[in-house]
Motif scaffolding. Structure first.
Motif, PDB file in Angstrom:
ATOM      1  N   MET A  77     -26.247  82.864 -78.463  1.00 39.68           N
ATOM      2  CA  MET A  77     -25.765  81.617 -79.068  1.00 39.68           C
ATOM      3  C   MET A  77     -25.088  80.710 -78.050  1.00 39.68           C
ATOM      4  SD  MET A  77     -24.275  82.528 -82.845  1.00 39.68           S
ATOM      5  CE  MET A  77     -25.384  82.567 -84.253  1.00 39.68           C
ATOM      6  N   THR A  78     -24.338  81.289 -77.130  1.00 35.65           N
ATOM      7  CA  THR A  78     -23.732  80.500 -76.062  1.00 35.65           C
ATOM      8  C   THR A  78     -24.595  80.670 -74.824  1.00 35.65           C
ATOM      9  OG1 THR A  78     -21.501  80.820 -76.945  1.00 35.65           O
ATOM     10  CG2 THR A  78     -21.671  80.109 -74.651  1.00 35.65           C
ATOM     11  N   PRO A  79     -25.381  79.655 -74.455  1.00 34.02           N
ATOM     12  CA  PRO A  79     -26.335  79.796 -73.349  1.00 34.02           C
ATOM     13  C   PRO A  79     -25.640  80.008 -72.008  1.00 34.02           C
ATOM     14  CG  PRO A  79     -26.184  77.518 -74.046  1.00 34.02           C
ATOM     15  CD  PRO A  79     -25.398  78.316 -75.042  1.00 34.02           C
ATOM     16  N   GLU A  80     -26.348  80.661 -71.099  1.00 37.29           N
ATOM     17  CA  GLU A  80     -25.818  80.940 -69.770  1.00 37.29           C
ATOM     18  C   GLU A  80     -26.563  80.116 -68.720  1.00 37.29           C
ATOM     19  OE1 GLU A  80     -25.739  85.145 -69.020  1.00 37.29           O
ATOM     20  OE2 GLU A  80     -24.958  85.611 -71.013  1.00 37.29           O
ATOM     21  N   GLY A  81     -25.863  79.755 -67.660  1.00 33.55           N
ATOM     22  CA  GLY A  81     -26.470  78.986 -66.580  1.00 33.55           C
ATOM     23  C   GLY A  81     -25.485  77.991 -66.009  1.00 33.55           C
ATOM     24  N   LYS A  82     -26.012  77.077 -65.211  1.00 29.69           N
ATOM     25  CA  LYS A  82     -25.213  76.002 -64.626  1.00 29.69           C
ATOM     26  C   LYS A  82     -25.511  74.712 -65.371  1.00 29.69           C
ATOM     27  CE  LYS A  82     -24.236  73.363 -60.420  1.00 29.69           C
ATOM     28  NZ  LYS A  82     -24.566  73.140 -58.980  1.00 29.69           N
ATOM     29  N   ILE A 124     -24.041  68.580 -78.646  1.00 27.07           N
ATOM     30  CA  ILE A 124     -24.345  69.798 -79.398  1.00 27.07           C
ATOM     31  C   ILE A 124     -23.478  70.959 -78.932  1.00 27.07           C
ATOM     32  CG2 ILE A 124     -26.127  71.439 -80.046  1.00 27.07           C
ATOM     33  CD1 ILE A 124     -26.527  68.662 -81.211  1.00 27.07           C
ATOM     34  N   TYR A 125     -23.409  71.173 -77.617  1.00 29.06           N
ATOM     35  CA  TYR A 125     -22.616  72.258 -77.060  1.00 29.06           C
ATOM     36  C   TYR A 125     -21.420  71.678 -76.318  1.00 29.06           C
ATOM     37  CZ  TYR A 125     -26.619  75.338 -77.904  1.00 29.06           C
ATOM     38  OH  TYR A 125     -27.624  76.062 -78.487  1.00 29.06           O
ATOM     39  N   GLY A 126     -20.276  72.316 -76.486  1.00 32.42           N
ATOM     40  CA  GLY A 126     -19.102  71.829 -75.782  1.00 32.42           C
ATOM     41  C   GLY A 126     -17.971  72.837 -75.765  1.00 32.42           C
ATOM     42  N   VAL A 127     -16.971  72.512 -74.955  1.00 30.43           N
ATOM     43  CA  VAL A 127     -15.701  73.227 -74.941  1.00 30.43           C
ATOM     44  C   VAL A 127     -14.769  72.407 -75.823  1.00 30.43           C
ATOM     45  CG1 VAL A 127     -13.791  74.052 -73.514  1.00 30.43           C
ATOM     46  CG2 VAL A 127     -16.133  74.043 -72.591  1.00 30.43           C
ATOM     47  N   HIS A 128     -14.184  73.017 -76.835  1.00 36.11           N
ATOM     48  CA  HIS A 128     -13.374  72.229 -77.754  1.00 36.11           C
ATOM     49  C   HIS A 128     -12.216  73.045 -78.317  1.00 36.11           C
ATOM     50  CE1 HIS A 128     -14.990  74.217 -81.394  1.00 36.11           C
ATOM     51  NE2 HIS A 128     -16.200  74.119 -80.844  1.00 36.11           N
ATOM     52  N   VAL A 157     -10.775  82.265 -74.555  1.00 32.07           N
ATOM     53  CA  VAL A 157     -11.661  81.412 -75.341  1.00 32.07           C
ATOM     54  C   VAL A 157     -12.387  82.260 -76.380  1.00 32.07           C
ATOM     55  CG1 VAL A 157     -12.023  79.774 -73.453  1.00 32.07           C
ATOM     56  CG2 VAL A 157     -13.621  81.687 -73.751  1.00 32.07           C
ATOM     57  N   ALA A 158     -13.077  81.581 -77.277  1.00 27.35           N
ATOM     58  CA  ALA A 158     -14.022  82.236 -78.182  1.00 27.35           C
ATOM     59  C   ALA A 158     -15.417  81.727 -77.844  1.00 27.35           C
ATOM     60  CB  ALA A 158     -13.681  81.933 -79.638  1.00 27.35           C
ATOM     61  N   THR A 159     -16.414  82.606 -77.921  1.00 27.94           N
ATOM     62  CA  THR A 159     -17.793  82.211 -77.646  1.00 27.94           C
ATOM     63  C   THR A 159     -18.681  82.626 -78.816  1.00 27.94           C
ATOM     64  OG1 THR A 159     -18.094  84.248 -76.367  1.00 27.94           O
ATOM     65  CG2 THR A 159     -17.520  82.251 -75.142  1.00 27.94           C
ATOM     66  N   GLY A 160     -19.997  82.518 -78.630  1.00 27.37           N
ATOM     67  CA  GLY A 160     -20.946  82.718 -79.712  1.00 27.37           C
ATOM     68  C   GLY A 160     -20.914  84.094 -80.363  1.00 27.37           C
ATOM     69  N   ALA A 164     -17.066  84.322 -82.085  1.00 28.07           N
ATOM     70  CA  ALA A 164     -16.927  83.743 -83.420  1.00 28.07           C
ATOM     71  C   ALA A 164     -17.680  82.439 -83.629  1.00 28.07           C
ATOM     72  CB  ALA A 164     -15.448  83.507 -83.721  1.00 28.07           C
ATOM     73  N   SER A 165     -18.101  81.754 -82.575  1.00 30.97           N
ATOM     74  CA  SER A 165     -18.651  80.412 -82.728  1.00 30.97           C
ATOM     75  C   SER A 165     -20.170  80.435 -82.915  1.00 30.97           C
ATOM     76  CB  SER A 165     -18.304  79.558 -81.504  1.00 30.97           C
ATOM     77  OG  SER A 165     -19.175  79.863 -80.426  1.00 30.97           O
ATOM     78  N   SER A 166     -20.711  79.256 -83.168  1.00 34.60           N
ATOM     79  CA  SER A 166     -22.171  79.109 -83.266  1.00 34.60           C
ATOM     80  C   SER A 166     -22.788  78.759 -81.919  1.00 34.60           C
ATOM     81  CB  SER A 166     -22.509  78.023 -84.295  1.00 34.60           C
ATOM     82  OG  SER A 166     -22.065  78.405 -85.583  1.00 34.60           O
ATOM     83  N   GLY A 167     -21.995  78.809 -80.874  1.00 40.29           N
ATOM     84  CA  GLY A 167     -22.507  78.531 -79.535  1.00 40.29           C
ATOM     85  C   GLY A 167     -21.526  77.827 -78.633  1.00 40.29           C
ATOM     86  N   CYS A 168     -20.608  77.057 -79.227  1.00 44.30           N
ATOM     87  CA  CYS A 168     -19.620  76.342 -78.426  1.00 44.30           C
ATOM     88  C   CYS A 168     -18.544  77.297 -77.900  1.00 44.30           C
ATOM     89  CB  CYS A 168     -18.970  75.244 -79.249  1.00 44.30           C
ATOM     90  SG  CYS A 168     -20.060  73.839 -79.572  1.00 44.30           S
ATOM     91  N   ILE A 169     -17.718  76.764 -77.021  1.00 51.22           N
ATOM     92  CA  ILE A 169     -16.604  77.524 -76.449  1.00 51.22           C
ATOM     93  C   ILE A 169     -15.311  76.965 -77.042  1.00 51.22           C
ATOM     94  CG2 ILE A 169     -15.354  78.107 -74.334  1.00 51.22           C
ATOM     95  CD1 ILE A 169     -19.007  77.073 -74.138  1.00 51.22           C
ATOM     96  N   ARG A 170     -14.616  77.784 -77.801  1.00 51.26           N
ATOM     97  CA  ARG A 170     -13.370  77.353 -78.431  1.00 51.26           C
ATOM     98  C   ARG A 170     -12.167  77.696 -77.565  1.00 51.26           C
ATOM     99  NH1 ARG A 170     -13.997  80.023 -84.478  1.00 51.26           N
ATOM    100  NH2 ARG A 170     -16.032  79.095 -85.028  1.00 51.26           N
ATOM    101  N   MET A 171     -11.168  76.813 -77.602  1.00 54.03           N
ATOM    102  CA  MET A 171      -9.907  77.046 -76.916  1.00 54.03           C
ATOM    103  C   MET A 171      -8.752  76.733 -77.859  1.00 54.03           C
ATOM    104  SD  MET A 171     -10.631  75.218 -73.204  1.00 54.03           S
ATOM    105  CE  MET A 171      -9.199  75.977 -72.411  1.00 54.03           C
TER     106      MET A 171
END
Length: 247
Positions: free
Chosen positions: A63-68, A114-118, A55-58, A130-137
């Protein structure tokens, strides 16, 4: 009669509390775990690891928050509202599918808008920050995930040096269950090897399981061997196999 039913229902509830039964436990058998340290996503179903994806992340760690969090919506070919690009358009940076998660910062913390896996229209960015916070696939990967992941399942996002099997135990996902495909094998594997044994090795190392022992697998094997004080030659022989499956 009504009183008898009420007493029976209360008895069942009390029994469940005494035994520590939690309705949420069933949901924990299905989960998504995202590790920003290596930009990989793992999908668990029925308590077992099904696939690991790059994947790609923030662009920065925060930018990509952590947690449950939770998966709260699913959209096919979501439009890119910011630029007015319709869903399905090759210019759309959200790709083929959107799986929204409820993290702080979205509308009411519950919308998943706002935030998603896409998916993505920039496949070269996968594996990078590379992203602004989302998780790219990759689009083919997010379609696979979209078809299998149910709404309301937990989504864990972390940045860790631990394997997915260790993280799953930490989060209580499929605890005490064998991970799918983590059977042992007896053959010696090395660069250029192919087949199911290589896929088993790759799943054990929490990398993309394509069944081909290439550069990524070689690096992962050498890293594992170094961590166990073994000769880091990239060859999976008896000593490396024993270390792999004694965890």
């Amino acid at each position: 009669m009504q009183m008898r039913k009420l007493v029976f229902a209360l008895g069942v509830l009390l029994l469940g509390l005494c035994l520590g039964v939690k309705p949420a436990e069933a949901a924990e058998k299905e989960a998504i775990i995202i590790n920003k340290s290596n930009n990989q996503l793992a999908f668990y179903e029925n308590g077992t690891l099904q696939k690991v994806f790059p994947v790609a992340t923030g662009r920065t760690r925060n930018m990509t928050p952590e947690g449950k969090f939770s998966l709260v919506n699913k959209v096919k070919n979501r439009p890119w509202y910011k630029e007015g690009i319709p869903g399905g358009d090759p210019r759309n940076p959200l790709g083929a599918r959107w799986l929204g998660i409820n993290v702080p910062g979205d509308w009411g913390h519950t919308s998943g808008n706002i935030y998603g896996v896409h998916g993505t229209n920039n496949p070269a960015s996968i594996g990078t920050y590379a992203s602004s916070g989302c998780i790219r696939m990759h689009n083919k990967d997010v379609v696979w995930l979209y078809d299998r992941a149910d709404k309301n399942i937990p989504v864990y996002i972390t940045s860790s040096s631990s394997s997915f099997s260790t993280l799953a135990q930490k989060y209580g996902v499929g605890a005490n269950k064998a991970v799918a495909g983590y059977q042992t094998f007896n053959e010696t594997l090395r660069y250029g090897s192919k087949g199911e044994s290589v896929a088993i090795l790759q799943r054990k190392l929490s990398i993309t399981a394509d069944g081909s022992f290439g550069p990524q697998t070689l690096r992962a094997v050498k890293k594992f061997q170094t961590s166990k004080g073994l000769v880091a030659d990239g060859i999976v022989g008896p000593k490396t196999r024993k270390a792999l499956f004694s965890e």
